[in-house]
Write a protein that holds these residues in place. Structure first.
Motif, mmCIF file in Angstrom:
data_model
loop_
_atom_site.group_PDB
_atom_site.id
_atom_site.type_symbol
_atom_site.label_atom_id
_atom_site.label_comp_id
_atom_site.label_asym_id
_atom_site.label_seq_id
_atom_site.Cartn_x
_atom_site.Cartn_y
_atom_site.Cartn_z
ATOM 1 N N ASN A 47 8.601 23.756 -16.007
ATOM 2 C CA ASN A 47 9.274 24.477 -16.381
ATOM 3 C C ASN A 47 8.289 24.851 -17.939
ATOM 4 O O ASN A 47 8.751 26.075 -18.006
ATOM 5 N N HIS A 48 7.099 24.345 -17.781
ATOM 6 C CA HIS A 48 5.843 24.776 -18.563
ATOM 7 C C HIS A 48 5.968 26.425 -18.017
ATOM 8 O O HIS A 48 5.576 27.804 -18.892
ATOM 9 N N SER A 102 3.171 45.094 -16.089
ATOM 10 C CA SER A 102 2.573 44.000 -16.157
ATOM 11 C C SER A 102 3.285 43.068 -15.649
ATOM 12 O O SER A 102 2.620 42.205 -15.302
ATOM 13 N N ALA A 103 4.777 42.709 -16.132
ATOM 14 C CA ALA A 103 5.125 41.802 -15.065
ATOM 15 C C ALA A 103 5.109 41.381 -13.625
ATOM 16 O O ALA A 103 4.530 40.337 -13.006
ATOM 17 N N ILE A 104 5.210 42.745 -13.039
ATOM 18 C CA ILE A 104 5.234 42.640 -11.707
ATOM 19 C C ILE A 104 4.037 42.833 -11.448
ATOM 20 O O ILE A 104 3.522 41.603 -10.532
ATOM 21 N N VAL A 105 3.065 42.709 -12.152
ATOM 22 C CA VAL A 105 1.190 42.512 -11.756
ATOM 23 C C VAL A 105 0.928 41.034 -12.307
ATOM 24 O O VAL A 105 0.761 40.231 -10.910
ATOM 25 N N SER A 123 6.094 29.504 -12.925
ATOM 26 C CA SER A 123 5.746 31.173 -13.694
ATOM 27 C C SER A 123 6.592 32.464 -12.624
ATOM 28 O O SER A 123 7.146 33.144 -12.867
ATOM 29 N N VAL A 124 6.496 32.287 -11.272
ATOM 30 C CA VAL A 124 7.120 33.515 -10.127
ATOM 31 C C VAL A 124 8.673 32.575 -10.387
ATOM 32 O O VAL A 124 9.119 33.835 -10.154
ATOM 33 N N PHE A 171 6.039 32.614 -19.519
ATOM 34 C CA PHE A 171 6.546 33.883 -18.848
ATOM 35 C C PHE A 171 8.000 34.409 -19.656
ATOM 36 O O PHE A 171 7.483 35.554 -19.941
ATOM 37 N N ALA A 172 8.563 33.443 -20.217
ATOM 38 C CA ALA A 172 10.181 33.674 -20.574
ATOM 39 C C ALA A 172 9.368 34.164 -21.835
ATOM 40 O O ALA A 172 10.519 35.188 -22.960
#
Length: 151
Positions: free
Chosen positions: A110-111, A126-129, A67-68, A116-117
């Motif tokens: 991968n999950h 919100s993506a940054i948070v 995710s990160v 997030f993709a």
């Protein structure tokens, strides 16, 4: 010189040819029967996956790293590609001769990446948070794993 009628030979030829055909097919049937059963190879039983007490936390850590990695790459944060390298080092150290564990950890990475993709296509606040929260969760997981199960 006596003449032999060819008419009387026709049944003899038929009988002879029939015998040859029958003998040939019988020999082919025997050969086919021998080739029918392939040689039996010993069945290889895959090794049972190692049971590691911290695998659940490690799977979550792999998902967080995925995710990160996605979020930092999306937001063009410095060191975005380092997360994939970190995951590769984790796989190399944790799953040397355990392909099943490697598959599980890779699937978790991968999950996390795909989760997030599917939500973020642009770098938004919100993506940054979310990236910051996931990075903190990853640090906490890494600390828990190493403090509890590290050497």
């Amino acid at each position: 010189m006596a003449r032999v009628s060819t008419i009387s030979m026709i049944p003899v030829r038929r009988v002879f040819l029939s015998l040859v055909v029958c003998a040939g097919s019988a020999m082919a049937a025997v050969a086919w029967a021998q080739d029918k059963a392939p040689p039996v190879e010993p069945e290889t039983i895959p090794a049972a996956p190692a049971i590691v007490p911290y695998d659940d936390k490690l799977l979550r850590l792999a998902e967080v790293i995925g995710s990160v990695h996605y979020l930092r790459t999306l937001c063009k944060a410095p060191g975005g590609s380092e997360w994939r390298s970190d995951m590769q080092r984790l796989l190399d150290s944790e799953t040397k001769d355990e392909p099943q564990r490697k598959e599980k950890l890779t699937a978790a990475f991968n999950h996390g990446y795909r989760a997030f993709a599917s939500v973020y296509t642009d770098c938004t606040p919100s993506a940054i948070v979310a990236e910051e929260r996931y990075r903190n969760e990853g640090a906490t997981l890494a600390t828990e794993i190493t403090s509890r199960f590290g050497n």
